[in-house]
Scaffold this active site. Structure first.
Site, PDB file in Angstrom:
ATOM      1  CG  ASP A  83      15.151   4.707 -10.379  1.00 30.14           C
ATOM      2  OD1 ASP A  83      15.958   3.866 -10.741  1.00 30.14           O
ATOM      3  OD2 ASP A  83      14.945   5.036  -9.193  1.00 30.14           O
ATOM      4  CE  LYS A 100      18.189  -1.201  -9.561  1.00 31.63           C
ATOM      5  NZ  LYS A 100      17.692  -0.915  -8.229  1.00 31.63           N
ATOM      6  CG  MET A 118       9.905  -0.098  -1.347  1.00 30.17           C
ATOM      7  SD  MET A 118      11.665  -0.531  -1.472  1.00 30.17           S
ATOM      8  CE  MET A 118      12.384   0.582  -0.270  1.00 30.17           C
TER       9      MET A 118
HETATM   10  N1  SAH Z   1      14.565   7.040  -3.337  1.00 28.89           N
HETATM   11  C1  SAH Z   1      13.122   6.993  -3.258  1.00 28.89           C
HETATM   12  C2  SAH Z   1      12.616   5.699  -2.665  1.00 28.89           C
HETATM   13  C3  SAH Z   1      12.914   4.473  -3.509  1.00 28.89           C
HETATM   14  S1  SAH Z   1      12.218   3.018  -2.846  1.00 28.89           S
HETATM   15  C4  SAH Z   1      12.624   8.196  -2.464  1.00 28.89           C
HETATM   16  O1  SAH Z   1      13.415   8.896  -1.837  1.00 28.89           O
HETATM   17  O2  SAH Z   1      11.414   8.436  -2.489  1.00 28.89           O
HETATM   18  C5  SAH Z   1      10.684   2.906  -3.737  1.00 28.89           C
HETATM   19  C6  SAH Z   1       9.514   3.242  -2.851  1.00 28.89           C
HETATM   20  O3  SAH Z   1       9.389   4.647  -2.677  1.00 28.89           O
HETATM   21  C7  SAH Z   1       8.157   2.838  -3.391  1.00 28.89           C
HETATM   22  O4  SAH Z   1       7.901   1.460  -3.202  1.00 28.89           O
HETATM   23  C8  SAH Z   1       7.235   3.693  -2.553  1.00 28.89           C
HETATM   24  O5  SAH Z   1       7.123   3.184  -1.246  1.00 28.89           O
HETATM   25  C9  SAH Z   1       8.031   4.980  -2.478  1.00 28.89           C
HETATM   26  N2  SAH Z   1       7.630   5.960  -3.500  1.00 28.89           N
HETATM   27  C10 SAH Z   1       8.380   6.449  -4.499  1.00 28.89           C
HETATM   28  N3  SAH Z   1       7.699   7.407  -5.184  1.00 28.89           N
HETATM   29  C11 SAH Z   1       6.500   7.519  -4.584  1.00 28.89           C
HETATM   30  C12 SAH Z   1       5.361   8.355  -4.786  1.00 28.89           C
HETATM   31  N4  SAH Z   1       5.312   9.280  -5.740  1.00 28.89           N
HETATM   32  N5  SAH Z   1       4.297   8.201  -3.937  1.00 28.89           N
HETATM   33  C13 SAH Z   1       4.325   7.302  -2.941  1.00 28.89           C
HETATM   34  N6  SAH Z   1       5.373   6.492  -2.715  1.00 28.89           N
HETATM   35  C14 SAH Z   1       6.446   6.596  -3.503  1.00 28.89           C
END
Ligand code: SAH
Length: 264
Positions: free
Chosen positions: A37, A59, A171
């Site tokens: 990813d 994506k 998100m």
């Molecule tokens: N599976 C991931 C989430 C995927 S959806 C998880 O468990 O974190 C993608 C969203 O995750 C982003 O739009 C944001 O809202 C959040 N995200 C992912 N990495 C991040 C980070 N390091 N800091 C803040 N938000 C993050």
């Protein structure tokens, strides 16, 4: 015939490689192929075995993306070719990000699949700014919710507001103003503390503490963009935020009232 391989859906955590599980590191070192990813950080990928083939299948919302069906077909064909495939997903594979759909596709194709937890960014973001999400003085739980609804779905933000539980919104940056309006209409006070954390646990992490009524404006002023987490309510007022280095000082001090504690 070659022995069929298998797929590991692995949580890459929020970015800091020190937050990976030992199991995730072992998977990265054993992998033949890694489908990564774009939320999986370079620092995490650096722990992969040098012999592993890394395929970037990022994506991100609104950007040119690798279709989900393509990723699923690739996992299946690489596993059928006898490879140990690591599908490296930001945060936790089963918290948003379609890990559940990938597991179903693999099961339907008869491919063996295991899932390795990662620290989800919602939890990492809260911890990084010192917000204990389920501090008993403030709340009896927390809600993880996406701010980016899939087509045809409609989150009932007013009902979520009525729970009084802190909301950990993934998100949510693009729809922040609409979410704010619905939460206010659902009865949340304008003075409810709200934190935004971009890039939790990464070198470029920065964050903002404000109130629900100021949130869209202050977010825009702060330059915080995706990927970011919003935490609204609960113990958010305890946050120790870190503005973006170059704009530090230009962000006005937040005047956030201490959230009311529940009686013990
Ligand atoms: N599976 C991931 C989430 C995927 S959806 C998880 O468990 O974190 C993608 C969203 O995750 C982003 O739009 C944001 O809202 C959040 N995200 C992912 N990495 C991040 C980070 N390091 N800091 C803040 N938000 C993050």
């Amino acid at each position: 015939m070659k022995k069929p391989g298998k797929v590991l859906l692995v949580g890459a955590g929020p970015g800091d490689p020190d937050l990976l599980t030992v199991k995730a590191v072992k998977a990265l070192q054993a992998a033949d192929v890694i489908l990564a990813d774009d939320l999986a950080s370079d620092a995490v990928l650096a722990l992969a075995s040098p012999g592993a083939r890394v395929i970037h299948v990022g994506k991100r919302g609104g950007c040119k993306s690798t279709p989900q069906e393509f990723i699923e077909r690739l996992m299946v064909s690489e596993a059928r070719a006898g490879n140990l495939v690591v599908r490296l997903k930001g945060g936790d594979p089963f918290i948003f990000g379609r890990g559940g759909e990938e597991l179903e596709a693999l099961r339907a194709a008869g491919i063996e699949c295991d899932v390795v937890n990662g620290i989800t960014s919602g939890l990492a973001a809260a911890t990084s700014v010192g917000v204990p999400l389920t501090h008993r003085d403030f709340c009896a739980g927390a809600i993880l919710v996406t701010g980016h609804e899939r087509e045809g779905a409609k989150t009932d933000w007013r009902a979520l507001a009525a729970t009084g539980l802190p909301l950990v919104i993934y998100m949510g940056i693009a729809n922040c103003a609409a979410i704010q309006r619905e939460l206010l209409a659902g009865g949340l006070a304008g003075s409810t503390p709200a934190v935004a954390v971009q890039g939790a646990s990464r070198g470029d992490e920065h964050s903002l503490l404000t109130t629900l009524d100021q949130l869209p404006q202050e977010l825009a002023d702060s330059g915080i963009t995706s990927p970011a987490i919003l935490v609204i309510g609960g113990a958010a007022s305890l946050a120790q935020v870190r503005p973006r280095a170059e704009s530090a000082g230009s962000i006005p001090e937040a005047h956030v009232p201490r959230a009311r504690r529940l009686p013990r």
